[in-house]
Design an enzyme around this catalytic site. Structure first.
Site, PDB file in Angstrom:
ATOM      1  CE  LYS A  95      -3.128   2.900   2.439  1.00 43.28           C
ATOM      2  NZ  LYS A  95      -3.925   2.987   3.938  1.00 43.28           N
ATOM      3  N   GLY A 156      -8.354   8.827   9.188  1.00 43.55           N
ATOM      4  CA  GLY A 156      -8.684   9.129  10.765  1.00 43.55           C
ATOM      5  C   GLY A 156      -9.683  10.094  11.069  1.00 43.55           C
ATOM      6  CB  ALA A 182      -8.589   7.292   4.462  1.00 40.35           C
ATOM      7  CG  ASN A 204      -6.424   0.738  11.291  1.00 35.61           C
ATOM      8  OD1 ASN A 204      -6.612   0.295  12.208  1.00 35.61           O
ATOM      9  ND2 ASN A 204      -5.067   1.264  10.982  1.00 35.61           N
ATOM     10  CB  THR A 205      -9.301   5.129  12.637  1.00 35.34           C
ATOM     11  OG1 THR A 205      -8.159   5.562  11.923  1.00 35.34           O
ATOM     12  CG2 THR A 205      -9.450   5.976  13.643  1.00 35.34           C
TER      13      THR A 205
END
Lengths: 255, 82, 366
Positions: A95, A156, A182, A204-205
């Site tokens: 990535k 994030g 994202a 993710n976050t």
């Protein structure tokens, strides 16, 4: 089934491994998410705490590691990290992220394209993180990117898909898979991306920092499946006004 | 040897040499192999990858690779990331 | 590589389309190949005014109130192919000629003096009489005089297209004539054109060579026009995916009376032609749609604003015909005999702006 660079994935949810409270929680959440590919970062070992190897909890037969180049501020740094990642023996997957602005962590399009061109030539399977710019997506595709990863909103931020209009164009035009990455803060955002026709999402976050990461991971998995199902089923499209013939568009001239 | 660090000619300077590992100066015996260095640090060799003077070492080299004097060593591993 | 499904399979896409499918397709924000099938289907015939309205709305939003104007310049009537439907077919006993460079420049000057800025160089397929060198030379001579130079000649290889682009040619038209392989084989009797697949791959080579625009099309009157429409849609969509830098246009030449007594195998009336144009416009909002002087003035005037974006005008289809009105040996007889000025004034009359140039070949750096 989703195929990227010849490899098939049953799950269209990709996980991240950052920001979890512990490696135990991370493992449980990723297991619950059903994802088969997880991003990992590369960092120097902390010599004062050399045993701290949180990745050892993840079975690399179960999860394809997608090393990222996080922290790279230009193409050269990203390329150096990429080569290091490859030396890990984890294969050629990468990535690519180049983020010169530490405040927004928005990707640098020029350096990202440059690094993609070089890394593809070196045999990497490059999945570039990019702003939701349709022309950039095409340029990256032309340069040999295996997929493109446009952002929904800055990393994030949990803002969801603020770039929907652009991402829709990318999805319509691209020949390579489109992975929305994202900013997806809620399962509904992931579902929206999938309904739009994204091939996968990376989260993710939103999972790592949720009250119960394991439970929300499951929720994301269901949302991704629901969104994909909806896309494949064919949503009732938004209707536009197709007014009946007006005098202006009369066809009396036809013979 | 770093020119700005004055050291008396002692036992150490004769039998040890410096390398820089992850930005820190480390004194090691000449002839030290990478695998021994890692174990001495408490790092399991198979959890780490190593760049020495900008060149990435292959895992199979760890057992035989002798650290050169003034080597700049980077010990890297996967950590959590998105 | 682009491949075209068998026409029998394409037929299945259209076969079951109902009025409800047509209404759905008319209301969809984006249309896919199933919507195109519905819009081309017999069920859509009852909705022709609605198709026209939707097509007109999309066209004005994307292209504004403009119509681009161009003229063909026929360079040569020599042809090594035998095509049942074409006036230039090798077996037809017509007076043939190939213009010398000077003669071609003379014709071009006439068009220039009539106000044309966009010129389409046309020839039969006879590489021995008219090859890449000839086109290169004429393009470099025309380049300072014209804003855009297109060609419609024999299919070439990618490196040849790249050479011509360098010489100043910006767009290439190459029509499949029919996407129906069976009919294709029936009407192309001999010559290089018999190779269906080489021709089908030509637009890709044009785009790969870096041309700014490629034009595709089907000759209407050879096979089922609805299926030709679907095939054109598939071809457009494929080209868009693979050559995003290249602008695309579609032409809708209906068979015109020509030397050699060929009768259209299927009849395509004005209503059908219109349905095809509207359907493709709704399917692809960005594609340029050409309507040539094959069609009558009345029809072309009526279609202004409803979908087409580019009109030829004042055309003569015989080499040398602009300088010498008496000259014979035309490819087909035109249906709209108005001069460019008349066409333009009729376009203006409709509230549209006739655009003679929208690019300058001289801007191109080579």
């Amino acid at each position: 089934m989703l195929t990227i660079a010849g490899r098939t994935f049953r799950s269209r949810l990709f996980g991240g491994t950052g920001k979890f409270s512990s490696s135990r929680v991370m493992k449980e959440a990723l297991d619950a998410s059903g994802c088969e590919m997880v991003t990992v970062a590369l960092r120097r070992i902390d010599l004062d705490n050399p045993e701290d190897d949180i990745m050892s909890v993840l079975d690399r037969k179960k999860y394809l590691f997608l090393p990222n180049t996080s922290g790279a501020r230009d193409a050269d740094e990203a390329i150096r990290l990429a080569r290091l990642a490859r030396a890990s023996g984890g294969g050629d997957w990468l990535k690519l992220e180049v983020t010169p602005d530490p405040r927004t962590l928005l990707p640098d399009p020029v350096e990202t394209l440059k690094a993609t061109e070089i890394l593809v030539k070196e045999g990497f399977i490059v999945l570039p993180y990019m702003n939701a710019d349709p022309i950039l997506a095409l340029r990256l595709q032309d340069a040999g990117a295996a997929a493109v990863m446009p952002l929904g909103s800055p990393i994030g931020t949990n803002q969801g898909i603020m770039t929907a209009f652009q991402i829709e164009i990318i999805i319509n035009q691209a020949r390579v898979p489109v992975v929305v990455d994202a900013g997806l803060g809620a399962p509904s955002h992931a579902a929206q991306a999938m309904e739009m026709g994204a091939d996968a999402v990376l989260v993710n976050t939103a999972i790592a920092v949720a009250g119960d990461p394991v439970r929300i991971a499951r929720a994301f998995a269901m949302a991704v499946e629901a969104g994909r199902d909806a896309f494949e089923a064919g949503l009732g499209e938004k209707r536009v006004d197709a007014s009946a013939s007006s005098p202006e568009t009369g066809l009396d001239f036809l013979r | 040897m770093s020119p700005w660090v004055w050291r008396p000619a002692t036992f150490e300077t004769v039998f040890y040499m410096e390398i820089i590992c992850n930005g820190e100066v480390k004194n090691i015996q000449p002839g030290t192999k990478l695998v021994a260095f890692l174990e001495n640090l408490g790092v399991k060799p198979d959890t780490v990858f190593v760049e020495c003077d900008g060149v990435i070492l292959q895992k199979k080299e760890y057992d035989t690779f002798v650290l050169p004097e003034n080597a700049r060593l980077e010990l890297i591993r996967f950590v959590g990331g998105g | 590589m682009f491949t075209i499904p068998d026409f029998a399979d394409l037929q299945l896409l259209i076969k079951g389309c109902s009025a409800a499918d047509v209404e759905q397709a008319l209301h969809n924000e984006k249309s896919d190949i199933h919507d195109l099938a519905a819009l081309l289907s017999p069920a859509a015939e009852a909705f022709l005014p609605q198709l026209a309205a939707r097509s007109a709305a999309i066209t004005v939003r994307r292209f504004g109130r403009t119509i681009q104007i161009y003229a063909p310049l026929y360079l040569s009537s020599f042809c090594t192919n035998r095509c049942a439907y074409c006036g230039f077919s090798a077996e037809n006993k017509i007076e043939r000629r190939v213009l010398s460079i000077d003669e071609a420049m003379h014709e071009a000057e006439i068009l220039h003096s009539r106000g044309f800025e966009h010129i389409l160089l046309v020839s039969g397929e006879a590489p021995g009489k008219l090859g890449v060198e000839y086109l290169e030379e004429i393009a470099s001579k025309l380049r300072p005089r014209f804003a855009a130079i297109s060609i419609e000649v024999q299919p070439l290889d990618e490196d040849e297209y790249a050479r011509l682009f360098k010489a100043g040619i910006t767009s290439v038209a190459v029509y499949q004539e029919t996407y129906d392989r069976k009919i294709y084989d029936q009407v192309h009797l001999s010559g290089k054109k018999c190779d269906f697949d080489y021709r089908l791959a030509t637009p890709s080579r044009v785009a790969a060579a870096g041309m700014r625009e490629v034009g595709i099309g089907a000759l209407l009157g050879l096979s089922d026009w609805r299926l030709e429409g679907l095939a054109l849609g598939l071809h457009l969509a494929w080209l868009r995916k693979h050559y995003w830098r290249t602008a695309l246009t579609v032409s809708f030449p209906r068979l015109r009376p020509a030397e050699g007594d060929f009768q259209p195998l299927v009849k395509v009336g004005e209503a059908q032609l219109s349905q095809l144009i509207f359907a493709l416009r709704i399917f692809d909002p960005d594609v340029g749609l050409l309507l040539s002087t094959r069609e009558e003035a009345r029809y072309r005037d009526g279609m202004i604003g409803l979908g087409p974006t580019r009109y030829s005008a004042g055309s003569c289809t015989a080499p040398g015909g602009y300088g010498d009105a008496e000259i014979s040996g035309e490819q087909f007889s035109v249906g709209d005999h108005r001069s460019m000025q008349e066409v333009c004034s009729d376009i203006c009359h409709k509230g549209y702006d006739p655009v003679r140039k929208d690019w300058d070949a001289t801007f191109q750096e080579n």
